[in-house]
Design a protein around this motif. Structure first.
Motif, short mmCIF file in Angstrom:
data_model
loop_
_atom_site.label_atom_id
_atom_site.label_comp_id
_atom_site.label_asym_id
_atom_site.label_seq_id
_atom_site.Cartn_x
_atom_site.Cartn_y
_atom_site.Cartn_z
N CYS A 1 0.87 -1.18 0.00
CA CYS A 1 0.00 0.00 0.00
C CYS A 1 0.90 1.23 0.00
O CYS A 1 1.77 1.37 0.86
CB CYS A 1 -0.90 0.00 1.23
SG CYS A 1 -1.63 1.61 1.59
N CYS B 1 -5.86 -1.87 0.08
CA CYS B 1 -5.36 -1.85 1.46
C CYS B 1 -6.53 -1.89 2.45
O CYS B 1 -7.44 -1.06 2.37
CB CYS B 1 -4.52 -0.59 1.71
SG CYS B 1 -4.01 -0.47 3.44
N GLU C 1 0.39 4.15 0.94
CA GLU C 1 0.27 4.96 2.16
C GLU C 1 0.94 4.27 3.35
O GLU C 1 1.71 4.90 4.07
CB GLU C 1 -1.22 5.23 2.47
CG GLU C 1 -1.83 6.33 1.61
CD GLU C 1 -1.06 7.64 1.67
OE1 GLU C 1 -0.73 8.07 2.79
OE2 GLU C 1 -0.77 8.22 0.60
N CYS C 2 0.63 2.98 3.53
CA CYS C 2 1.22 2.25 4.67
C CYS C 2 2.74 2.25 4.59
O CYS C 2 3.43 2.38 5.60
CB CYS C 2 0.72 0.81 4.69
SG CYS C 2 -0.98 0.64 5.22
N ILE D 1 -6.62 -0.99 5.39
CA ILE D 1 -6.61 0.18 6.27
C ILE D 1 -7.03 1.43 5.50
O ILE D 1 -7.92 2.17 5.90
CB ILE D 1 -5.21 0.38 6.90
CG1 ILE D 1 -4.80 -0.88 7.67
CG2 ILE D 1 -5.18 1.61 7.80
CD1 ILE D 1 -3.32 -1.00 7.92
N HIS D 2 -6.39 1.66 4.35
CA HIS D 2 -6.66 2.89 3.59
C HIS D 2 -7.68 2.72 2.48
O HIS D 2 -8.12 3.70 1.88
CB HIS D 2 -5.35 3.42 2.99
CG HIS D 2 -4.34 3.81 4.02
ND1 HIS D 2 -3.32 2.97 4.42
CD2 HIS D 2 -4.23 4.93 4.76
CE1 HIS D 2 -2.60 3.58 5.34
NE2 HIS D 2 -3.13 4.77 5.58
N HIS E 1 -1.62 -7.26 2.89
CA HIS E 1 -1.32 -6.73 1.55
C HIS E 1 -0.85 -7.85 0.62
O HIS E 1 -1.13 -7.86 -0.56
CB HIS E 1 -0.21 -5.66 1.62
CG HIS E 1 -0.58 -4.45 2.41
ND1 HIS E 1 0.34 -3.77 3.17
CD2 HIS E 1 -1.75 -3.80 2.57
CE1 HIS E 1 -0.25 -2.74 3.76
NE2 HIS E 1 -1.53 -2.74 3.42
ZN LIG Z 1 -2.57 1.29 3.59
#
Ligand SMILES: [Zn+2]
Ligand SMILES: [Zn+2]
Ligand SMILES: [Zn+2]
Length: 492
Positions: A110, A131, A112-113, A133-134, A123
């Motif tokens: 990801c 992702c 962002e991560c 999370i995002h 992932h």
């Molecule tokens: Zn992420």
């Protein structure tokens, strides 16, 4: 050797890939040095530092020493891996796929991560495409040079920590990178959350699907189809019933019935007005002293779909279905191995080998076969206009790709105990079928052409050979060579 490390820099679900990148960054040591330091005795013995991928792999961490990992990182990563992987795979623990099916060899991350130094097993899990999370799409190649990164502790695609060979930085940390490394992992994606929750319950539900074409989101779709109840369960007299002729004949007859139903459906939906076009193509009809007329794209899609699906050598021979020959288990020979794969899974995931629930077995297999055959017909429709115009057919490799595209997206949910009266649910992700039938121009649609058809003669290779047998004139030889060339263009 001393290394800078804190146990809390390992976050929930974190993969060793980002753990080692962080180790490398915090300590200014290369990946090879990490392996050398944390490696097992065998690795330590290797003098020239030429480690095979087998020693660099991150799933079992076979190149590493558990005690040293624990000593340096405060955590035995191989135990941590095992526990995370088993949590993720719990809902499909009855699958006997190689681990690479679930965790591919190239890195998925990801954007962002990774900026916070985090790469997750989630992932890397092949059913997850965005992702958790995002909820943004995962990357599998460098945004700058488009090269993939192997899921290994390896320098082959990477430069500095978190940096691609091309110089692209996946993460850019300031002077105190570790201030950002401890993360609270909150899963925002409901399907991933449900997936993990579901794994905690030990139920007897089974999912039947093809991992390569499935996504975790599909498992939470409202079931579109529900089967009827199944009653006819009998105890199989012999546990090897699936190897017996009676079973194989039954399988063949069911498959044949199923194929005929799909064939009927396609004829009704697409082909009704083009039966003459099919005749013209299959019988290789044309006027004497003229070229072959243009091919109708509907006839093209239908004839070559059927020829290849039934595994026949020539499109111009009769495509009827006959009795089962020894060694053959299905009519649709092209998709035999895919059907076989579903069959094997169904037996492995249930107690079907002891309890013969033929009704359920056939229902499931027919459902899968129908979707497969229909998807495959759409693949032919996609290329029909161009193929008919250019008088060309795809080669074997292209057909393989068409076949891969046809693998059912449906996820069937059934019970592992086939003695239970059960309802099979099907989650069916929508497939975009972007075929513009307005582009399909049938050359036979004019009345004159239709009349002409019956004045035309057939120029099948066999009838042309007969002509030569009766009269080996130059003219007939010229016709033969023309026909052979034409047929060769349409040979798969
Ligand atoms: Zn992420
Ligand atoms: Zn790059
Ligand atoms: Zn037509």
């Amino acid at each position: 050797m001393f290394i800078v490390w804190r146990k809390e820099w390992i976050n929930e679900y974190e993969s060793p890939w980002s753990v080692f990148e962080k180790v490398s960054l915090a300590n200014h040591i290369s990946r090879t040095e990490i392996l050398k330091t944390l490696g097992n005795d065998e690795v330590k013995k290797i003098r020239n530092n030429l480690f095979t991928n087998n020693r660099r792999e991150l799933i079992e961490l076979r190149g590493f020493d558990s005690n040293i990992l624990k000593q340096y990182l405060g955590e035995d990563l191989s135990i941590l891996n095992k526990s995370v992987i088993s949590t993720i795979l719990k809902p499909v623990k009855y699958y006997q796929e190689p681990i690479r099916t679930w965790f591919p060899q190239s890195l998925y991350w990801c954007p962002e991560c990774i900026k916070r130094g985090y790469h997750s097993w989630l992932h890397q899990f092949s059913l997850v495409h965005s992702c958790p999370i995002h909820q943004i799409e995962l990357l599998s190649s460098c945004p700058k040079c488009l090269n993939p990164i192997p899921f290994l502790l390896s320098d082959c695609a990477l430069n500095e920590p978190f940096t691609c060979k091309c110089g692209f930085k996946l993460a850019d940390f300031g002077s105190t990178p570790w201030s950002q490394w401890k993360m609270k992992i909150e899963i925002a994606d409901a399907s991933v959350f449900k997936w993990i929750e579901q794994g905690k319950r030990d139920d007897s539900n089974r999912f039947l699907f093809t991992p390569q074409v499935s996504s975790i989101q599909h498992f939470t779709l409202e079931p579109r189809v529900k089967s009827k109840y199944f009653f006819n369960v009998k105890v199989a007299l012999r546990q090897d019933y699936l190897y017996r002729d009676e079973f194989k004949n039954d399988l063949y007859n069911e498959n044949s019935r199923c194929f005929k139903a799909i064939d009927q459906y396609i004829r009704k939906k697409f082909i009704k007005k083009h039966l003459k076009c099919i005749l013209m193509l299959q019988e290789l009809r044309k006027n004497e002293n003229e070229e072959f007329p243009p091919i109708c794209p509907y006839a093209y899609a239908y004839v070559f779909w059927k020829q290849t699906l039934l595994g026949r050598e020539h499109f111009y021979n009769n495509l009827v279905i006959s009795r089962r020959r020894p060694g053959i288990t299905v009519v649709t020979e092209l998709i035999e191995s895919i059907i076989d794969d579903y069959k094997t899974k169904l037996f492995a995931h249930t107690n079907l080998s002891i309890y013969d629930n033929r009704e359920m077995f056939n229902w499931v297999l027919n459902r899968v076969t129908s979707e497969l055959c229909l998807n495959y017909f759409y693949e032919w429709l996609k290329i029909a206009v161009e193929g008919a115009e250019q008088i060309s057919v795809p080669n074997r490799d292209k057909i393989d790709i068409m076949l891969q595209n046809s693998i059912p997206r449906a996820i069937l949910k059934h019970n592992s105990d086939v003695r239970h009266n059960q309802r099979i649910e099907i989650m069916l992700p929508s497939v975009a079928r972007t075929i513009n039938l307005n582009e399909f121009k049938c050359p036979l649609s004019t009345k004159t052409m239709k009349k002409l058809l019956f004045k035309m003669n057939t120029f099948k290779p066999l009838s042309v050979a007969m002509r030569i047998y009766e009269n080996s004139s130059d003219e007939n030889k010229r016709i033969e060579s023309y026909v052979n060339q034409y047929v060769a263009k349409l040979r798969i």
